[in-house]
Design an enzyme around this catalytic site. Structure first.
Site: not given
Length: 96
Positions: A56-58
């Site tokens: 998961a990014e951000g």
């Protein structure tokens, strides 16, 4: 980045991928909408079913982080953990 641009499920087979990155546009809304929760959970499950790492990014808030943990995500990126560093800075000053 799963779910953005020209990503295609067929590319998971054609390329030797090791992870599925869940774009920050989904992560940002994961605590706001049940539909986003279902999309993110599905991406995490897809990664695991294909023996890939869900990333998961951000991630910017503790709430997002905790929600992703509950959904089964195992890898995380975002400002919650640290600001991006240049490759040169990382090589000269490793975090360990």
């Amino acid at each position: 980045d799963f779910g953005t641009g020209h990503s295609s499920l067929s590319q998971l087979i054609e390329l030797s991928a090791y992870a599925i990155k869940i774009d920050r546009c989904f992560v940002n809304c994961v605590s706001e909408s049940e539909v986003h929760v279902k999309l993110v959970k599905s991406a995490i499950d897809l990664a695991k079913n294909l023996d890939l790492l869900p990333v998961a990014e951000g991630i910017e808030t503790e709430e997002q982080f905790q929600m992703l943990i509950q959904l089964g995500c195992t890898r995380f990126q975002g400002y919650l953990f640290g600001k991006p560093r240049s490759f040169k800075t990382t090589l000269c000053n490793p975090p360990f």
